[in-house]
Design an enzyme around this catalytic site. Structure first.
Site, PDB file in Angstrom:
ATOM      1  N   ASP A 106      51.046  74.740  43.602  1.00 44.97           N
ATOM      2  CA  ASP A 106      51.571  75.225  44.885  1.00 44.97           C
ATOM      3  C   ASP A 106      52.753  76.185  44.671  1.00 44.97           C
ATOM      4  O   ASP A 106      53.154  76.457  43.532  1.00 44.97           O
ATOM      5  CB  ASP A 106      51.967  73.995  45.733  1.00 44.97           C
ATOM      6  CG  ASP A 106      51.708  74.193  47.214  1.00 44.97           C
ATOM      7  OD1 ASP A 106      51.636  75.349  47.661  1.00 44.97           O
ATOM      8  OD2 ASP A 106      51.602  73.180  47.936  1.00 44.97           O
ATOM      9  N   GLY A 149      48.126  83.246  49.739  1.00 42.16           N
ATOM     10  CA  GLY A 149      47.804  84.660  49.963  1.00 42.16           C
ATOM     11  C   GLY A 149      49.031  85.539  50.107  1.00 42.16           C
ATOM     12  O   GLY A 149      48.911  86.747  50.332  1.00 42.16           O
ATOM     13  N   ASP A 163      47.919  77.093  55.576  1.00 41.99           N
ATOM     14  CA  ASP A 163      47.109  75.868  55.618  1.00 41.99           C
ATOM     15  C   ASP A 163      46.137  75.828  56.794  1.00 41.99           C
ATOM     16  O   ASP A 163      46.457  76.234  57.906  1.00 41.99           O
ATOM     17  CB  ASP A 163      48.031  74.643  55.712  1.00 41.99           C
ATOM     18  CG  ASP A 163      48.772  74.411  54.409  1.00 41.99           C
ATOM     19  OD1 ASP A 163      48.589  75.212  53.468  1.00 41.99           O
ATOM     20  OD2 ASP A 163      49.530  73.436  54.335  1.00 41.99           O
TER      21      ASP A 163
HETATM   22  C1  GLA Z   1      51.143  73.221  50.909  1.00 42.10           C
HETATM   23  C2  GLA Z   1      49.692  73.478  50.559  1.00 42.10           C
HETATM   24  C3  GLA Z   1      48.834  72.361  51.106  1.00 42.10           C
HETATM   25  C4  GLA Z   1      49.286  71.024  50.535  1.00 42.10           C
HETATM   26  C5  GLA Z   1      50.776  70.818  50.852  1.00 42.10           C
HETATM   27  C6  GLA Z   1      51.319  69.605  50.138  1.00 42.10           C
HETATM   28  O1  GLA Z   1      51.357  73.319  52.289  1.00 42.10           O
HETATM   29  O2  GLA Z   1      49.277  74.724  51.066  1.00 42.10           O
HETATM   30  O3  GLA Z   1      47.474  72.578  50.805  1.00 42.10           O
HETATM   31  O4  GLA Z   1      49.083  71.012  49.150  1.00 42.10           O
HETATM   32  O5  GLA Z   1      51.547  71.937  50.460  1.00 42.10           O
HETATM   33  O6  GLA Z   1      52.681  69.406  50.388  1.00 42.10           O
END
Ligand code: GLA
Length: 393
Positions: A155, A190, A210
């Protein structure tokens, strides 16, 4: 040749030899994800509420539901499995939630004929403020390899002034050196156009923020129809070994009807998207299971040509998406975003066929041939639904 020159030459050759060999040794990450990865990830349904029982039961359910046999492989724990670093800097799993340790859990998942995945972050902290991998990339990669990790989602929270490409390349090098084949999932939403640089670093790269379980909302995440809109123009960057990732599935989660879940799954197949289930596999309905194990739709997703589909028509709420397949056939999704049923047609020239061609049309949700058509195929598509067909000359 003087002895001195000979020595210098030998020294130079010896110095370059390892470099040459290193350049020739294929990365252990090469040759992975030749088709989009398939599996399950804890985040969409469980967020931080993860523990070893959930993961074991999910692995069991993946087998019992027929998902493993349909192609799903990875069981991935997202954020919140980690709690601290010990005095040597080694990452530590939450001992209350994972009392048996991550290695034992990975062994269990492997014993079911599945693969095991974990989550970390390129910055100092994960998005839920657990320790990130910044400064510990090589140590973490070695730990993951020793535990038997097969998939790493990485991440982008708490990245400060870090450069995205360099940060992901660093972990890629760390994984290479750890020596275990690990699918590397780049999750920087992205923000830095990863489709332009991520091939060769990761095997999939998120293209958006997300997803959330709704049709086309954009509060606290995007509905799948909104995410679909953001994929337009990215298709040419996907292919074997590197995939655009429009985020994990919300199929079967509260907030989507079965009709919408079917549309979501169909469109992710057309997009050559990774198919990472995001629901509770232990308690899913037979309807959800049937969506997720539809082999004809999965075959489109996993098609060996690896060409991402694209939108070929947009009449406001009525859209036509097409994906070219290895056998020369086309997968087509007729997508009705409106609130009432509508007729949608696909015309052969839109999908690269001459209008005079006669072709077999198979409905991939009805599991039967529905037409032998010449020039076009038309169907009534319910509200928020997809009619998905495979058209074979
Ligand atoms: C981000 C990612 C998610 C998830 C959360 C976890 O928002 O984009 O897919 O992994 O972190 O905290």
């Amino acid at each position: 040749m003087s002895r001195c020159r000979y020595t210098v030459l030998t020294a130079a050759l010896t110095a370059f030899l390892p470099l040459t060999l290193a350049a020739q040794t294929p990365s252990p990450l090469a040759n992975l994800a030749r088709t989009p990865p398939m599996g399950w990830n804890s985040w969409n349904k469980f967020a931080c509420n993860v523990n070893e029982e959930l993961i074991r039961e999910t692995a069991d359910a993946m087998v019992a539901s027929g998902m493993r046999d349909a192609g799903y492989q990875f069981v991935v724990i997202d954020d919140c499995w980690q709690i601290a670093r010990d005095s040597t800097g080694t990452i530590v799993a939450d001992p209350e939630r994972f009392p048996s340790g991550i290695k034992a859990l990975a062994d269990y998942v492997h014993s079911k004929g599945l693969k095991f995945g974990l989550y970390s972050d390129a910055g100092l902290l994960t998005c839920q403020r657990r320790p990130g991998s910044r400064g510990y990339e090589f140590q973490d990669a070695r730990t993951y390899a020793a535990w038997g990790v097969d998939y790493l989602k990485y991440d982008w929270c708490a990245h400060g002034t870090q450069n995205a490409e360099a940060s992901y390349r660093l972990m890629r090098r760390a994984l290479d050196q750890a020596g275990r084949p690990i699918v590397f999932s780049i999750c920087e939403w992205g923000s830095n156009k990863p489709w332009l640089w991520a091939r060769g670093i990761g095997h999939l790269w998120r293209t958006t923020g997300d997803i959330t379980a709704c049709f086309d909302c954009d509060q606290h995440g995007y509905g799948f129809a909104r995410i679909l809109d953001m994929q337009v123009g990215l298709g040419t960057f996907a292919g074997p070994g590197g995939w655009n990732d429009p985020d994990m599935l919300e199929v079967g989660n509260e907030g989507l009807t079965a009709v919408e879940s079917r549309a979501h799954f169909s469109l992710w197949a057309i997009l050559a998207a990774p198919l990472m289930a995001g629901n509770d596999l232990r308690s899913m309905t037979a309807e959800t299971r049937d969506i997720m194990t539809n082999r004809e739709v999965i075959a489109v997703n996993q098609d060996s040509l690896g060409r991402q589909g694209r939108k070929v028509r947009d009449d406001g709420d009525l859209e036509v998406w097409v994906r070219e397949l290895a056998d020369g056939s086309r997968a087509v999704a007729l997508f009705n975003r409106s609130a009432t049923a509508a007729e949608i047609a696909v015309r052969w020239p839109e999908i690269g066929y001459p209008a005079s061609l006669e072709a077999r049309v198979r409905d991939l949700w009805k599991h039967r041939d529905v037409d032998r058509a010449r020039g076009a195929y038309q169907a009534t598509v319910p509200a928020h639904a997809v009619v998905m067909v495979r058209i074979t000359p």
